[in-house]
Every structure is written in structure tokens, then in C-alpha cells.
Scaffold this active site. Structure first.
Site, short mmCIF file in Angstrom:
data_model
loop_
_atom_site.label_atom_id
_atom_site.label_comp_id
_atom_site.label_asym_id
_atom_site.label_seq_id
_atom_site.Cartn_x
_atom_site.Cartn_y
_atom_site.Cartn_z
N GLU A 259 -22.04 -6.14 3.09
CA GLU A 259 -20.79 -6.47 2.39
C GLU A 259 -20.53 -5.41 1.34
OE1 GLU A 259 -20.52 -10.20 0.35
OE2 GLU A 259 -21.18 -11.39 2.05
N GLU A 310 -8.82 -15.19 1.33
CA GLU A 310 -9.24 -16.55 1.71
C GLU A 310 -8.91 -17.51 0.56
OE1 GLU A 310 -13.20 -16.54 3.83
OE2 GLU A 310 -13.12 -14.44 3.22
N LYS A 313 -11.46 -20.14 -1.37
CA LYS A 313 -12.66 -19.69 -2.07
C LYS A 313 -12.44 -19.82 -3.57
CE LYS A 313 -15.36 -16.61 -0.43
NZ LYS A 313 -16.03 -15.35 -0.02
N GLU A 318 -12.42 -14.39 -5.91
CA GLU A 318 -12.99 -14.39 -4.57
C GLU A 318 -11.93 -14.56 -3.49
OE1 GLU A 318 -16.06 -13.87 -3.58
OE2 GLU A 318 -17.03 -13.74 -5.54
#
Length: 346
Positions: A259, A310, A313, A318
Site C-alpha cells: 500500500e 470509499e 471508511k 481515509e
């Protein structure tokens, strides 16, 4: 005849096009924590349309795996942390592998299995290595241990000393956890998966770390470590991990960056321009296949985080690491595979 026409003809005759080379392709993490995301088949189609040849799945989502069949996309599939305890039982590990890997192989091009992601050693850490061993043994039972590698993904909170990069070392209080894992990875010819975020290093210490150093935009070397010069923070952090692995007995164990990303909104230094600079510069740096100051000439395999914003999250920051908006439009152009110049002949 216009004097410009011959120029257009010349440009058409010798048009330069982009084509893949042997450079490291850039993978992308496919997180699914959003209620407005495209379907799994549409998302995998988006991977293919953008020449993204590697994907990280955080769990063996069956719809995503079915969509990946016969695409050739390399897959890093995760065992969720919540499943680790069950996989300390060998029969459960065999069942997990059968249901989530063997039932899809070889149509799905599995490359790695990440047994846990950023497990906190004091909270379930004792389950990680037994689960890794059992998944490996199950793979060996299927004669796939050399084709699909078993690992786990760690983050930089396990690092105790990070400066200079050559002094990188894991924290003393977690060596009981990480050293046996590194020994296992070495003995099985696997890799260590590491989540590396210059963003969090920068916002944690903006006094000593410049933004240009974190975004790959510094024109000069910023940090010298003996004879090694560092022009960007990503290389320095990766070399910290290499050094820590060596000190834990891992020798030249490869490290795959599982990541890395930069948010476009929601926090300090989180902006569209900074995210664009980080992702495009990191992707270009990976495609160059030039390694780091500590390990020059070795390509860096890595996965950008993440495919989409997203919205489920937390915390807010995030939610904003996506390379694409949920409507499948890219935030900014990124070349995910190496390119070379090819002369057209007509």
C-alpha cells in the site's frame, strides 16, 4: 497547399505511440468500503481498460474473483484479520484455501496471499505465523507453494529506528513477533509485504520533513546516509524496511510495497494537487525500475492505495485515497504500466 500539411503528414508518418515494456507495472488496492461503488465486474473491467495488471483484494470476495478469471491480472488476496484465529487450525486453513484460491485457480492469477493486514502484535499477533504456516502447508499439499507466496502485510508502526535509513530497525518490544515471521518468509522464498505512507510521516513531522521531499518534487538530494543520497521520502522509508529486515535476519528478503497513497481531501496537506503529484510521481518512479539507494537496480513492486474513494471508511481522511471517483472517472491520469517509444511506419 498549406505549409502545415506536410508537417501533419510527417507527424502521422512518424507518430510516437506508447506501448508496455518490461518495467514494473503498478498495482492498485481494491477496497470495497463504499455504498456507491461500481459493481465488481465493472471495476475489474476498469482495471483492464487502464492497463492495471496487479490488484490487491483485502478479502476473497467471490464476485471479484469471478470477474478476475481469465484476465491475467495478478492477484494479491488477503486473509482478513478476523479469520486469523480460525486458520491456526490446519483443516480450517485447507478449507479456506480450497474455497477461496484453489476453486478459482488457475483461471485467477494468484500471486500472493496476505495472511493478515497491519496486525497489532499485542492483539492477535500470536495467530499470524501459525496461520501463515498452515496456509503454506495447504498450498504445498496442492503443489503450489512455489507459484503462490504466503506473506503478511506490516505497517511502519513496527519500526523503532528510522533514521538514517541504514539504521532502520524493528521495535525491540515486537521482535518476538516479526523475527520469526521474517525467518519463515526467508525459508519459503517469499516476500515481506509493507504498507508505506510518506504522507503520514510528513504530517507527523512537517518541521523536519519538507513537502517536496514527500512528493518526489525535490530537485536535489535532501538526506545523505553515508554515500547514499535520498531525493524522496519513499525511497528512504523503503530502505528503512530493508535495513530492519536485515537486522532481523532476513538478509536480502524482497519487500513488496502493498500500500502507498496520498489523500486528496480531509486532512493536513490532503489536496487534489498533492495527491496528483504523489501518485503520478510514485508510479513513474516505480516504472523506471531503478530500485532504491540501498538496493539499486532492483525494481520495486508496489500497489497504490486505492482504486476508489470509499465513503464508508473513517476517519474522514481515509475516505479520500481513491485514484478514481465512484463514477469510474479518474481523478488524474496515471500510466500504470511501463512505456516505450515505438515509431509507427505509416
Amino acid at each position: 497547399m498549406s505549409p502545415m500539411i506536410p508537417l501533419y503528414l510527417l507527424l502521422a508518418l512518424f507518430a510516437t505511440i506508447l506501448a508496455p515494456t518490461s518495467g514494473e507495472p503498478v498495482g492498485v488496492c481494491y477496497g470495497m468500503m463504499g455504498n456507491n461503488l461500481p459493481s465488481k465486474p465493472d471495476t475489474i473491467a476498469l482495471f483492464r481498460q487502464n492497463n492495471i495488471r496487479r490488484v490487491r483484494l483485502y478479502d476473497p470476495n467471490q464476485e471479484a474473483l469471478n470477474a478476475l478469471k481469465n484476465t491475467g491480472i495478478e492477484v494479491l488476496v488477503g486473509v482478513p484479520n478476523s479469520d486469523l484465529r480460525s486458520l491456526t487450525n490446519p483443516s480450517s486453513a485447507r478449507a479456506w484455501l480450497q474455497n477461496n484460491v484453489l476453486n478459482h485457480y488457475p483461471a485467477v492469477n494468484f500471486k500472493y496471499i496476505a495472511v493478515g493486514n497491519e496486525v497489532v502484535p499485542s492483539n492477535g499477533g500470536g495467530d499470524v505465523l501459525p496461520a501463515m504456516r498452515n496456509v503454506y502447508d495447504a498450498l504445498r499439499g496442492a503443489n503450489l507453494q512455489d507459484r503462490i507466496k504466503v506473506s503478511t502485510a506490516v505497517d511502519m508502526t513496527l519500526i523503532g529506528n528510522s533514521f538514517p535509513p541504514s539504521a532502520g530497525e524493528f521495535r525491540g518490544d515486537i521482535r518476538w513477533y516479526i523475527d520469526p515471521i521474517i525467518g519463515f518468509l526467508t525459508s519459503t522464498n517469499s516476500v515481506l509485504l509493507a504498507n508505506i505512507y510518506p504522507y503520514f510521516s510528513y504530517i507527523g513531522n512537517p518541521r523536519d520533513i519538507s513537502l517536496s521531499y514527500a512528493l518526489f518534487t525535490s530537485p536535489n538530494v535532501i538526506v545523505w546516509d553515508g554515500s547514499r543520497g535520498y531525493q524522496n521520502l519513499f525511497d528512504a522509508l523503503l530502505d528503512v524496511v530493508y535495513s530492519a529486515v536485515e537486522r532481523s535476519g532476513g538478509g536480502s528478503l524482497p519487500v513488496v510495497v502493498s500500500e502507498s497513497g496520498w489523500p486528496s481531501n480531509g486532512g493536513n496537506a490532503a489536496s487534489f494537487d498533492n495527491a496528483r503529484a504523489y501518485y503520478t510521481n510514485l508510479a513513474a518512479r516505480v516504472r523506471e525500475n531503478r530500485g532504491t539507494p540501498k538496493r539499486p537496480g532492483r525494481g520495486v513492486e508496489m500497489y497504490l492505495f486505492a482504486m476508489f474513494d470509499e465513503n464508508q471508511k473513517n476517519p474522514e481522511i481515509e475516505k479520500n485515497f481513491g485514484l478514481f471517483f465512484p463514477n469510474k472517472q479518474p481523478k488524474f491520469p496515471i500510466a500504470f504500466a511501463g512505456v516505450r517509444e515505438v515509431m509507427a511506419v505509416e
